[in-house]
Design a protein around this motif. Structure first.
Motif, PDB file in Angstrom:
ATOM      1  N   VAL A  75       0.451  -1.351  -0.053  1.00 56.57           N
ATOM      2  CA  VAL A  75       0.345   0.011  -0.237  1.00 56.57           C
ATOM      3  C   VAL A  75       0.624   1.572   0.148  1.00 56.57           C
ATOM      4  O   VAL A  75       2.107   1.096   0.562  1.00 56.57           O
ATOM      5  N   LEU A  76       0.441   2.263  -1.034  1.00 56.53           N
ATOM      6  CA  LEU A  76       1.339   3.625  -1.422  1.00 56.53           C
ATOM      7  C   LEU A  76       0.618   4.547  -0.604  1.00 56.53           C
ATOM      8  O   LEU A  76      -0.684   4.741  -0.440  1.00 56.53           O
ATOM      9  N   VAL A 136       3.816  -1.460   4.250  1.00 57.20           N
ATOM     10  CA  VAL A 136       3.546   0.172   3.630  1.00 57.20           C
ATOM     11  C   VAL A 136       4.945   0.683   3.160  1.00 57.20           C
ATOM     12  O   VAL A 136       5.793   0.371   3.228  1.00 57.20           O
ATOM     13  N   ASP A 137       4.268   1.610   1.633  1.00 54.72           N
ATOM     14  CA  ASP A 137       5.284   1.549   0.642  1.00 54.72           C
ATOM     15  C   ASP A 137       5.741   3.686   1.097  1.00 54.72           C
ATOM     16  O   ASP A 137       3.863   4.086   1.033  1.00 54.72           O
ATOM     17  N   ALA A 138       6.007   4.572   2.186  1.00 53.08           N
ATOM     18  CA  ALA A 138       5.533   5.997   2.529  1.00 53.08           C
ATOM     19  C   ALA A 138       6.381   6.640   1.516  1.00 53.08           C
ATOM     20  O   ALA A 138       7.417   6.956   1.845  1.00 53.08           O
ATOM     21  N   VAL A 147       2.099   8.817  -7.111  1.00 55.22           N
ATOM     22  CA  VAL A 147       1.074   7.810  -7.648  1.00 55.22           C
ATOM     23  C   VAL A 147       1.118   7.246  -9.240  1.00 55.22           C
ATOM     24  O   VAL A 147       0.664   6.504  -8.812  1.00 55.22           O
ATOM     25  N   HIS A 148       1.911   7.650 -10.174  1.00 56.69           N
ATOM     26  CA  HIS A 148       2.015   6.824 -11.429  1.00 56.69           C
ATOM     27  C   HIS A 148       2.902   5.719 -10.855  1.00 56.69           C
ATOM     28  O   HIS A 148       2.242   4.919 -11.659  1.00 56.69           O
ATOM     29  N   ILE A 162      -3.145   5.153  -0.367  1.00 57.91           N
ATOM     30  CA  ILE A 162      -3.995   6.309   0.940  1.00 57.91           C
ATOM     31  C   ILE A 162      -2.836   7.470   0.503  1.00 57.91           C
ATOM     32  O   ILE A 162      -1.792   7.707   0.837  1.00 57.91           O
ATOM     33  N   ILE A 163      -3.626   8.866   0.694  1.00 57.32           N
ATOM     34  CA  ILE A 163      -3.444   9.877   0.341  1.00 57.32           C
ATOM     35  C   ILE A 163      -3.745  10.478   1.411  1.00 57.32           C
ATOM     36  O   ILE A 163      -4.713  11.287   1.252  1.00 57.32           O
TER      37      ILE A 163
END
Length: 153
Positions: free
Chosen positions: A10-11, A52-54, A67-68, A78-79
């Motif tokens: 999840v970004l 998580v990729d933060a 986002v790309h 999640i933004i």
């Protein structure tokens, strides 16, 4: 979710001024720092079988690039777009192109603040919106995405 060799990623993207968490208007945004928030996200994600990729940036183009990158290799996004919530059509368009669920999040209740904060370019392309729950909102967003990712696989 049970532990996996390669858990779904999840970004988690945090926009402008979120690097100042814990120092900037703590009565509005709380006292947790961005590092504490990211650690919390990683812990909760791990409990849910996610990774998580933060990312955080004060620059619109860097956020759009992140986002790309989520177009492949991520199960959801999640933004917290910060001030770009109310101004960035370009960020909105990048999010609209994603084939995965997107959760827009705000630490404060943006609808109870200045009138300009009530308009979001991101909300119409988000799968869900969470506002006003503080850092707990990120936990809720991760739980929501974990359920959505499990249903898709």
């Amino acid at each position: 979710m049970s532990p996996q060799a390669n858990p779904p990623r999840v970004l988690v993207v945090n926009g402008p001024n979120l690097d100042l968490l814990g120092r900037r208007e703590p009565e509005v945004y709380g006292t947790d720092t961005l590092d504490v928030l990211v650690d919390r996200c990683r812990r909760v994600a791990g409990e849910l079988g996610l990774e998580v990729d933060a990312r955080q940036s004060n620059h619109e183009g860097v956020l759009i690039d992140a986002v790309h990158e989520a177009m492949t290799g991520h199960g959801g996004v999640i933004i917290n777009p910060g001030g770009y919530t109310h101004t960035s059509v370009a960020l909105r368009d990048a999010l609209a192109a994603l084939p995965v669920p997107v959760v827009e999040i705000h630490l404060s209740n943006v609808h109870a603040r200045e009138a300009f904060r009530s308009h979001s370019y991101v909300s119409p392309v988000a799968t869900a919106v969470i506002a006003g729950a503080g850092v707990t909102g990120y936990d809720l967003a991760l739980r929501f995405l974990a359920e959505r990712i499990v249903r898709r696989t």
